[in-house]
Motif scaffolding. Sequence first.
Motif, PDB file in Angstrom:
ATOM      1  N   CYS A 178      19.606   6.670  -5.423  1.00  0.00           N
ATOM      2  CA  CYS A 178      18.986   6.644  -4.100  1.00  0.00           C
ATOM      3  C   CYS A 178      17.520   7.032  -4.194  1.00  0.00           C
ATOM      4  CB  CYS A 178      19.715   7.575  -3.125  1.00  0.00           C
ATOM      5  SG  CYS A 178      19.499   9.330  -3.460  1.00  0.00           S
ATOM      6  N   VAL A 179      16.798   6.729  -3.123  1.00  0.00           N
ATOM      7  CA  VAL A 179      15.376   7.047  -3.021  1.00  0.00           C
ATOM      8  C   VAL A 179      15.153   7.869  -1.757  1.00  0.00           C
ATOM      9  CG1 VAL A 179      13.031   6.129  -2.752  1.00  0.00           C
ATOM     10  CG2 VAL A 179      14.676   4.951  -4.234  1.00  0.00           C
ATOM     11  N   VAL A 180      14.463   8.985  -1.917  1.00  0.00           N
ATOM     12  CA  VAL A 180      13.988   9.777  -0.787  1.00  0.00           C
ATOM     13  C   VAL A 180      12.506   9.480  -0.643  1.00  0.00           C
ATOM     14  CG1 VAL A 180      13.709  12.097   0.185  1.00  0.00           C
ATOM     15  CG2 VAL A 180      15.696  11.566  -1.262  1.00  0.00           C
ATOM     16  N   THR A 181      12.091   9.072   0.545  1.00  0.00           N
ATOM     17  CA  THR A 181      10.710   8.631   0.727  1.00  0.00           C
ATOM     18  C   THR A 181      10.060   9.310   1.917  1.00  0.00           C
ATOM     19  OG1 THR A 181       9.277   6.688   1.010  1.00  0.00           O
ATOM     20  CG2 THR A 181      11.348   6.672   2.191  1.00  0.00           C
ATOM     21  N   GLN A 182       8.760   9.469   1.824  1.00  0.00           N
ATOM     22  CA  GLN A 182       7.947   9.924   2.953  1.00  0.00           C
ATOM     23  C   GLN A 182       6.617   9.168   2.885  1.00  0.00           C
ATOM     24  OE1 GLN A 182       6.135  14.023   3.347  1.00  0.00           O
ATOM     25  NE2 GLN A 182       7.644  14.145   5.012  1.00  0.00           N
ATOM     26  N   PRO A 183       6.452   8.138   3.696  1.00  0.00           N
ATOM     27  CA  PRO A 183       5.251   7.303   3.597  1.00  0.00           C
ATOM     28  C   PRO A 183       3.946   8.026   3.922  1.00  0.00           C
ATOM     29  CG  PRO A 183       7.006   6.131   4.756  1.00  0.00           C
ATOM     30  CD  PRO A 183       7.435   7.563   4.633  1.00  0.00           C
ATOM     31  N   TRP A 184       4.037   9.235   4.452  1.00  0.00           N
ATOM     32  CA  TRP A 184       2.813   9.932   4.868  1.00  0.00           C
ATOM     33  C   TRP A 184       2.602  11.267   4.159  1.00  0.00           C
ATOM     34  CZ3 TRP A 184       6.851   8.881   8.369  1.00  0.00           C
ATOM     35  CH2 TRP A 184       7.733   9.929   8.584  1.00  0.00           C
ATOM     36  N   GLY A 230      16.650   5.090 -13.657  1.00  0.00           N
ATOM     37  CA  GLY A 230      17.647   4.044 -13.763  1.00  0.00           C
ATOM     38  C   GLY A 230      17.973   3.364 -12.445  1.00  0.00           C
ATOM     39  N   LEU A 231      17.063   3.429 -11.489  1.00  0.00           N
ATOM     40  CA  LEU A 231      17.281   2.770 -10.210  1.00  0.00           C
ATOM     41  C   LEU A 231      16.863   1.304 -10.310  1.00  0.00           C
ATOM     42  CD1 LEU A 231      16.032   5.421  -7.626  1.00  0.00           C
ATOM     43  CD2 LEU A 231      18.178   5.317  -8.926  1.00  0.00           C
ATOM     44  N   ALA A 232      17.561   0.450  -9.580  1.00  0.00           N
ATOM     45  CA  ALA A 232      17.283  -0.987  -9.641  1.00  0.00           C
ATOM     46  C   ALA A 232      17.216  -1.582  -8.244  1.00  0.00           C
ATOM     47  CB  ALA A 232      18.343  -1.694 -10.477  1.00  0.00           C
ATOM     48  N   PRO A 233      16.283  -1.114  -7.395  1.00  0.00           N
ATOM     49  CA  PRO A 233      16.180  -1.673  -6.041  1.00  0.00           C
ATOM     50  C   PRO A 233      15.878  -3.166  -6.087  1.00  0.00           C
ATOM     51  CG  PRO A 233      14.243  -0.355  -6.562  1.00  0.00           C
ATOM     52  CD  PRO A 233      15.234  -0.104  -7.649  1.00  0.00           C
ATOM     53  N   THR A 234      16.340  -3.866  -5.057  1.00  0.00           N
ATOM     54  CA  THR A 234      16.137  -5.315  -4.994  1.00  0.00           C
ATOM     55  C   THR A 234      14.970  -5.694  -4.087  1.00  0.00           C
ATOM     56  OG1 THR A 234      17.777  -5.456  -3.217  1.00  0.00           O
ATOM     57  CG2 THR A 234      18.560  -5.789  -5.473  1.00  0.00           C
ATOM     58  N   ASP A 235      14.378  -4.710  -3.432  1.00  0.00           N
ATOM     59  CA  ASP A 235      13.192  -4.932  -2.615  1.00  0.00           C
ATOM     60  C   ASP A 235      12.503  -3.583  -2.416  1.00  0.00           C
ATOM     61  OD1 ASP A 235      14.577  -3.564  -0.572  1.00  0.00           O
ATOM     62  OD2 ASP A 235      15.334  -5.430   0.281  1.00  0.00           O
ATOM     63  N   SER A 236      11.470  -3.547  -1.568  1.00  0.00           N
ATOM     64  CA  SER A 236      10.676  -2.327  -1.395  1.00  0.00           C
ATOM     65  C   SER A 236      11.132  -1.471  -0.226  1.00  0.00           C
ATOM     66  CB  SER A 236       9.197  -2.684  -1.217  1.00  0.00           C
ATOM     67  OG  SER A 236       9.015  -3.466  -0.047  1.00  0.00           O
ATOM     68  N   ARG A 237      12.234  -1.846   0.431  1.00  0.00           N
ATOM     69  CA  ARG A 237      12.621  -1.149   1.657  1.00  0.00           C
ATOM     70  C   ARG A 237      12.840   0.342   1.440  1.00  0.00           C
ATOM     71  NH1 ARG A 237      17.302   0.305   4.309  1.00  0.00           N
ATOM     72  NH2 ARG A 237      18.638  -0.583   2.681  1.00  0.00           N
ATOM     73  N   ALA A 238      13.400   0.733   0.304  1.00  0.00           N
ATOM     74  CA  ALA A 238      13.669   2.144   0.050  1.00  0.00           C
ATOM     75  C   ALA A 238      12.388   2.971   0.001  1.00  0.00           C
ATOM     76  CB  ALA A 238      14.433   2.300  -1.256  1.00  0.00           C
ATOM     77  N   VAL A 239      11.271   2.314  -0.264  1.00  0.00           N
ATOM     78  CA  VAL A 239       9.979   3.010  -0.357  1.00  0.00           C
ATOM     79  C   VAL A 239       9.220   2.940   0.963  1.00  0.00           C
ATOM     80  CG1 VAL A 239       7.777   3.137  -1.584  1.00  0.00           C
ATOM     81  CG2 VAL A 239       9.862   2.473  -2.813  1.00  0.00           C
ATOM     82  N   HIS A 270       0.848  -1.191   0.000  1.00  0.00           N
ATOM     83  CA  HIS A 270       0.000   0.000   0.000  1.00  0.00           C
ATOM     84  C   HIS A 270       0.882   1.238   0.000  1.00  0.00           C
ATOM     85  CE1 HIS A 270      -3.510   2.489   0.920  1.00  0.00           C
ATOM     86  NE2 HIS A 270      -2.733   3.134   1.776  1.00  0.00           N
ATOM     87  N   TYR A 271       0.679   2.135  -0.964  1.00  0.00           N
ATOM     88  CA  TYR A 271       1.516   3.327  -0.991  1.00  0.00           C
ATOM     89  C   TYR A 271       0.722   4.615  -1.183  1.00  0.00           C
ATOM     90  CZ  TYR A 271       1.251   2.950  -6.121  1.00  0.00           C
ATOM     91  OH  TYR A 271       0.815   2.876  -7.420  1.00  0.00           O
ATOM     92  N   ASP A 272      -0.607   4.574  -1.039  1.00  0.00           N
ATOM     93  CA  ASP A 272      -1.383   5.803  -1.079  1.00  0.00           C
ATOM     94  C   ASP A 272      -0.865   6.774  -0.023  1.00  0.00           C
ATOM     95  OD1 ASP A 272      -2.994   5.217  -3.153  1.00  0.00           O
ATOM     96  OD2 ASP A 272      -4.847   4.991  -2.015  1.00  0.00           O
ATOM     97  N   GLY A 273      -0.683   8.020  -0.406  1.00  0.00           N
ATOM     98  CA  GLY A 273      -0.184   9.031   0.512  1.00  0.00           C
ATOM     99  C   GLY A 273       1.317   9.135   0.577  1.00  0.00           C
ATOM    100  N   THR A 274       2.033   8.272  -0.170  1.00  0.00           N
ATOM    101  CA  THR A 274       3.496   8.259  -0.133  1.00  0.00           C
ATOM    102  C   THR A 274       4.080   9.251  -1.127  1.00  0.00           C
ATOM    103  OG1 THR A 274       3.592   5.942   0.537  1.00  0.00           O
ATOM    104  CG2 THR A 274       5.548   6.825  -0.546  1.00  0.00           C
TER     105      THR A 274
END
Length: 318
Positions: A206-212, A291-300, A147-151
């Motif tokens: 890299c990924v900058v994230t804000q889940p809220w 061109g990012l290639a994450p191996t899982d969802s942790r960065a998000v 679930h990523y609504d609001g991210t």
Amino acid sequence: MKPGSDGWAGMSWKWADVDDVRRRLDEGADPERWSGGRPLHHAAVFGSPQVVGELVGRVADVDALENGVTALWEAVVSGKPHNARVLATAGADPWRPLIGGWSPGRLSLAGPTPDLFPVPEGTGLTDPERAAAQESRRLITALGTFHYDGTGLACVAGIDAAEAVRRLRAAPVEDEAADEVLKEPYGYDMDRILQIVGVTTVPGGCVVTQPWGYAPQMPGVLTLLSADTVCYGLYANPKSGNQGSIARHGAVESWDLHPGGGPHENDTAEEVLASYLYHCNAVAYSCAFSGLAPTDSRAVVGPPDVWVELPRRDYWSH
């Protein structure tokens, strides 16, 4: 049928009931016109093969265009192979070039049903297109479903988390404090937590994230992050859907984009392929663009490499 009506009143997006569609057509519903667009195009996306089959026998041209594409194109892009086969059997042309030079048939070669149509000799994907298709499958699988609504996200090419933090002039936040916010973000005043973002190094950048919230996609954040590189911003707005933006070399060049929404009429060949491969996968699209290639969802979804707090300033005037 009421005078002046096209016979499709109340259909909305429901095109799966063949008995209802047949009744409407027999009573005079217009097979070429509906207030929401061409009936066959919508049936190709939202309907059943039976409904598509009912309509193809009543239209003048099975390859009529709407927004630059045929009903067959819509079926392929929407992942409706059974509807696509019905259309092709009725005479729709899989190899007619449409947006960005792509035909429905050649586009299908990059997707999950490459054997959808008989392929003419000499027709196929280029090596870069084949590689892009393979990477899309890997990336979508690696990210998984969440679930990523609001991210809010910023996917930045070519720099790591430490460099992103330096560019943002952000200060570290204790993991415990960030975890408390993450447990119940909407229990806080947004002004108090909008400046807190997570930053994670992934292959390619890299990924900058804000889940809220939307902070990573604010123009002032994107311009700082994109110096000498490219950055794709995403805000999964719970009210209006996914909103994308592109910043390059310290300037926002595109805004109000719709990642994961499918190809658009004026897209380039590269944009068509990416939109098809990541249809309904906005997060994967955003990563792939940079061109990012994450191996899982942790960065998000977290936990990130580091939680930081942005300096308080105007991030909207850039």
